[in-house]
Design a protein around this motif. Sequence first.
Motif, mmCIF file in Angstrom:
data_model
loop_
_atom_site.group_PDB
_atom_site.id
_atom_site.type_symbol
_atom_site.label_atom_id
_atom_site.label_comp_id
_atom_site.label_asym_id
_atom_site.label_seq_id
_atom_site.Cartn_x
_atom_site.Cartn_y
_atom_site.Cartn_z
ATOM 1 N N ASN A 8 -24.387 -20.157 63.781
ATOM 2 C CA ASN A 8 -24.126 -21.590 63.638
ATOM 3 C C ASN A 8 -25.425 -22.389 63.557
ATOM 4 O O ASN A 8 -25.533 -23.329 62.772
ATOM 5 C CB ASN A 8 -23.264 -22.107 64.785
ATOM 6 C CG ASN A 8 -21.808 -21.725 64.636
ATOM 7 O OD1 ASN A 8 -21.320 -21.520 63.541
ATOM 8 N ND2 ASN A 8 -21.116 -21.616 65.760
ATOM 9 N N TYR A 9 -26.408 -22.013 64.366
ATOM 10 C CA TYR A 9 -27.706 -22.693 64.330
ATOM 11 C C TYR A 9 -28.375 -22.482 62.977
ATOM 12 O O TYR A 9 -28.893 -23.435 62.383
ATOM 13 C CB TYR A 9 -28.615 -22.177 65.443
ATOM 14 C CG TYR A 9 -28.406 -22.840 66.774
ATOM 15 C CD1 TYR A 9 -29.295 -23.805 67.243
ATOM 16 C CD2 TYR A 9 -27.337 -22.497 67.586
ATOM 17 C CE1 TYR A 9 -29.122 -24.406 68.475
ATOM 18 C CE2 TYR A 9 -27.147 -23.097 68.822
ATOM 19 C CZ TYR A 9 -28.039 -24.048 69.260
ATOM 20 O OH TYR A 9 -27.864 -24.652 70.487
ATOM 21 N N LEU A 10 -28.387 -21.240 62.503
ATOM 22 C CA LEU A 10 -29.018 -20.952 61.214
ATOM 23 C C LEU A 10 -28.328 -21.717 60.093
ATOM 24 O O LEU A 10 -28.995 -22.306 59.226
ATOM 25 C CB LEU A 10 -28.986 -19.452 60.926
ATOM 26 C CG LEU A 10 -29.746 -18.555 61.905
ATOM 27 C CD1 LEU A 10 -29.586 -17.099 61.504
ATOM 28 C CD2 LEU A 10 -31.203 -18.940 62.009
ATOM 29 N N ALA A 31 -26.530 -32.736 65.489
ATOM 30 C CA ALA A 31 -25.570 -32.153 64.550
ATOM 31 C C ALA A 31 -24.594 -31.197 65.237
ATOM 32 O O ALA A 31 -23.413 -31.163 64.891
ATOM 33 C CB ALA A 31 -26.315 -31.424 63.434
ATOM 34 N N LEU A 32 -25.087 -30.428 66.195
ATOM 35 C CA LEU A 32 -24.237 -29.436 66.855
ATOM 36 C C LEU A 32 -23.581 -29.953 68.135
ATOM 37 O O LEU A 32 -22.680 -29.311 68.672
ATOM 38 C CB LEU A 32 -25.060 -28.178 67.173
ATOM 39 C CG LEU A 32 -25.577 -27.408 65.954
ATOM 40 C CD1 LEU A 32 -26.566 -26.332 66.381
ATOM 41 C CD2 LEU A 32 -24.420 -26.797 65.180
ATOM 42 N N ALA A 70 -27.875 -17.438 57.000
ATOM 43 C CA ALA A 70 -27.370 -18.805 56.891
ATOM 44 C C ALA A 70 -26.597 -19.021 55.601
ATOM 45 O O ALA A 70 -25.522 -19.624 55.603
ATOM 46 C CB ALA A 70 -28.530 -19.802 56.982
ATOM 47 N N LYS A 71 -27.119 -18.508 54.507
ATOM 48 C CA LYS A 71 -26.438 -18.670 53.218
ATOM 49 C C LYS A 71 -25.115 -17.912 53.189
ATOM 50 O O LYS A 71 -24.134 -18.391 52.625
ATOM 51 C CB LYS A 71 -27.341 -18.217 52.072
ATOM 52 C CG LYS A 71 -28.440 -19.213 51.767
ATOM 53 C CD LYS A 71 -29.300 -18.755 50.603
ATOM 54 C CE LYS A 71 -30.317 -19.823 50.237
ATOM 55 N NZ LYS A 71 -31.176 -19.404 49.109
ATOM 56 N N HIS A 103 -17.120 -16.307 60.880
ATOM 57 C CA HIS A 103 -17.921 -15.360 61.656
ATOM 58 C C HIS A 103 -17.240 -14.014 61.847
ATOM 59 O O HIS A 103 -17.905 -13.008 62.070
ATOM 60 C CB HIS A 103 -18.250 -15.949 63.028
ATOM 61 C CG HIS A 103 -18.968 -17.247 62.947
ATOM 62 N ND1 HIS A 103 -20.310 -17.345 62.646
ATOM 63 C CD2 HIS A 103 -18.526 -18.522 63.098
ATOM 64 C CE1 HIS A 103 -20.670 -18.614 62.623
ATOM 65 N NE2 HIS A 103 -19.604 -19.345 62.891
ATOM 66 N N ASP A 104 -15.928 -13.999 61.778
ATOM 67 C CA ASP A 104 -15.180 -12.794 62.126
ATOM 68 C C ASP A 104 -14.622 -12.013 60.943
ATOM 69 O O ASP A 104 -14.262 -10.853 61.090
ATOM 70 C CB ASP A 104 -14.020 -13.153 63.070
ATOM 71 C CG ASP A 104 -14.525 -13.638 64.415
ATOM 72 O OD1 ASP A 104 -15.559 -13.140 64.883
ATOM 73 O OD2 ASP A 104 -13.882 -14.529 64.998
#
Length: 121
Positions: A8-10, A31-32, A70-71, A103-104
């Motif tokens: 999520n950070y990336l 943002a987060l 990230a991409k 993510h999963d």
Amino acid sequence: MIHESGENYLEQILVLSGSTDKVRAIDLSVALGFSRPTVSIMLRELKESGFVTTAGNGGLMLTEEGEKIAKRIYERHCLISTMLMKLGVPREIALEDACKIEHDISPETFEALKKHFEGRA
């Protein structure tokens, strides 16, 4: 290996870097929705793992490996949220659900969804 929170950070660094010349820790915090100390701890971990570095202007910059992750996550987020909205899911719910699914989902399932969706577009 990187965990969901790190992904999520990336992803957020990638998104922010598209709209500003200098991504700062405070930008990520806002943002987060995390505290500055929490962001600092995660950024230290991401730097130690080789996913993030400091740019010449003092801002945050993704390494080659960090940008690759990230991409990948951002592509999943965009496609899944778009698909959900086309199915009639309200925008806010589609965006939230995409954040969970991105993510999963396995690479094979994502590629199948992508191929199906792009074939219909």
